[in-house]
Design an enzyme around this catalytic site. Structure first.
Site, short mmCIF file in Angstrom:
data_model
loop_
_atom_site.label_atom_id
_atom_site.label_comp_id
_atom_site.label_asym_id
_atom_site.label_seq_id
_atom_site.Cartn_x
_atom_site.Cartn_y
_atom_site.Cartn_z
N LYS A 267 0.80 -1.22 0.00
CA LYS A 267 0.00 0.00 0.00
C LYS A 267 0.84 1.27 0.00
O LYS A 267 0.30 2.36 -0.15
CB LYS A 267 -0.94 -0.02 1.19
CG LYS A 267 -1.96 -1.15 1.10
CD LYS A 267 -2.94 -1.13 2.24
CE LYS A 267 -4.06 -2.13 2.03
NZ LYS A 267 -3.61 -3.51 2.28
C1 LIG Z 1 -4.40 -4.54 1.86
C2 LIG Z 1 -3.72 -5.83 1.73
C3 LIG Z 1 -4.23 -6.85 0.91
C4 LIG Z 1 -5.54 -6.73 0.18
O1 LIG Z 1 -5.49 -5.79 -0.85
P1 LIG Z 1 -6.86 -5.27 -1.52
O2 LIG Z 1 -6.44 -4.28 -2.52
O3 LIG Z 1 -7.66 -4.67 -0.39
O4 LIG Z 1 -7.54 -6.46 -2.09
C5 LIG Z 1 -3.49 -8.03 0.79
N1 LIG Z 1 -2.35 -8.19 1.47
C6 LIG Z 1 -1.84 -7.25 2.28
C7 LIG Z 1 -0.59 -7.52 3.03
C8 LIG Z 1 -2.49 -6.04 2.43
O5 LIG Z 1 -1.99 -5.10 3.24
#
Ligand SMILES: *Cc1c(COP(=O)(O)O)cnc(C)c1O
Length: 432
Positions: free
Chosen positions: A107
């Protein structure tokens, strides 16, 4: 570029308005009015382009003329200042590592891009925006880090007491400045509910501009499409169709991958790999969308009962169930199976998966790969973020990377709250 609300009951807005508002006034998610494929030469020559050039070509149409080219390129250079390698795990499977950023979560890219866009929009005015975000772990850290010190932006993060790891909690409670952490006595759904209530509460929104830094925000969501292009660039010479398996929670990341496909990127298939929170798996089986409250798992960043971006995926497939099913599958795995997959991958190749990556690996196994296909699962978090599980399952000690070590010695600072009125009082008190 204009964005419309998927609830179809609000005016179209520009990119900057979509970023500042987060959600449309009719509570719909914003969606780009057009997605124009990139020229074929872009994909023919992609191995000659660097990451910033690829990202610029891909995102430019979504930003339009609201950020000038040189500024947008500076933003991208800043946001993409680390590597996104595809690491070979077996002959026909690789993992795209997305965890080399400042908080070691994928993210980081979306959070930093959104922060830099807001910074640009606030450069020559006194506007003030409060980013309100609920986190099950990784979003909070990435958002806190990305928005630290950004002019005109305050960040308020809600997280569930006892449900995030110690490292995750430190990442969102130790930065100070314009970042505030509120520890909620409850689960993630309670945090999310409080945030949603605040967005609808005119006694707050009449006086303050609130926005979201969850993947409903277009500036958090769209830059994730870069990952798929970076992976394509690296494995194109294999001349195989790529099957992407994306560990999914709110389905923002995989949805951005489908946008990359709409831009013309050749692709074999998309697999959304999930833990026991299986709303989409059941939907694809039955055609009935029936969200359930989230259940806690060892891949906690995917503990989402009602994935907010799934509606965008349906829009990308023109709301057509059968064309969606042609190119998109989803499989669900429980915790014991996930642990076994971590062991299997480690035994096969000494590669250390975190629980989310392991779910991604399982999705490829379950889907199966034909001879002309190459599987890539996305590694969305560094194993250190899920240290307890990883060290419990595998016979290894995970080294602590520098960017994690930095927060470990700092003291956690947060305000404990247990109901919506506490959040409201906090937001209104700041005005005084
Ligand atoms: C946020 C996150 C996800 C999921 O991603 P989305 O875009 O919400 O489907 C998967 N793995 C990790 C480690 C995350 O932080």
């Amino acid at each position: 570029m204009q964005y419309y609300s998927l609830n179809k009951n609000a005016p179209n807005v520009s990119f900057s308005e979509a970023v500042i508002k987060g959600l449309a006034p009719d509570r719909g998610l914003y969606f780009p009015e057009t997605i124009t494929p990139l020229p074929a030469s872009f994909f023919e020559n992609i191995e000659k382009l660097d990451h910033i050039e690829i990202a610029y070509q891909a995102i430019q149409q979504f930003v339009g003329d609201e950020i000038p080219e040189n500024e947008l390129r500076d933003i991208l250079a800043d946001v993409l200042s680390f590597d996104f390698p595809v690491v070979e795990v077996t002959d026909n499977i690789g993992t795209l590592e997305l965890f080399n950023g400042p908080t070691m979560a994928f993210k980081d890219v979306g959070a930093r891009f959104m922060a830099r866009c807001l910074e640009y929009f606030n450069k020559n005015n006194d506007n003030h925006v409060t980013v309100l975000v609920a986190t099950s772990g990784d979003t909070g850290g990435a958002v806190a880090n990305g928005f630290l010190g950004i002019k005109g932006v305050d960040v308020v993060i809600l997280y569930p007491n006892g449900a995030v790891s110690d490292i995750q909690e430190r990442q969102l409670t130790t930065l100070g400045q314009n970042i505030t952490a509120l520890r909620v006595d409850g689960v993630f759904d309670d945090c999310q509910e409080m945030v949603k209530t605040a967005f609808l509460d005119t006694s707050i929104t009449d006086h303050q501009q609130l926005t979201s830094a969850n993947s409903i925000n277009v500036a958090r969501w769209l830059p994730q499409l870069f990952y798929f292009l970076f992976a394509y660039k690296q494995v194109k010479s294999k001349r195989k169709d790529i099957v992407f398996s994306v560990p999914s929670g709110n389905f923002g990341n995989i949805c951005a991958g489908i946008v990359a496909h709409k831009l013309g990127m050749p692709i074999g298939h998309f697999v959304a790999s999930v833990n026991v929170n299986d709303t989409v798996v059941r939907y694809l089986e039955t055609g009935n969308y029936d969200p359930k409250p989230s259940k806690a798992t060892i891949s906690n960043a995917m503990d989402v009962g009602n994935p907010s971006n799934f509606i965008r995926i349906q829009e990308l497939f023109d709301q057509n169930f059968s064309s969606l099913k042609d190119q998109f599958s989803s499989y669900s795995f429980d915790d014991p199976t996930t642990r076994d997959a971590m062991k299997e991958v480690y035994d096969l190749s000494q590669y250390v998966c975190d629980p989310h990556g392991a779910v991604g690996y399982l999705g490829l196994q379950k889907h199966g790969l034909q001879d002309n296909q190459y599987g890539i699962f996305l590694e969305t978090a560094h194993p250190v973020k899920f240290l307890d599980v990883v060290e419990d399952v595998l016979p290894i000690k995970v080294g602590i990377p520098e960017q994690i070590q930095k927060v470990l010695d700092k003291e956690k600072v947060f305000t404990a709250i247990d109901k919506y009125e506490d959040l409201k009082a906090y937001l209104l008190d700041r005005q005084k």
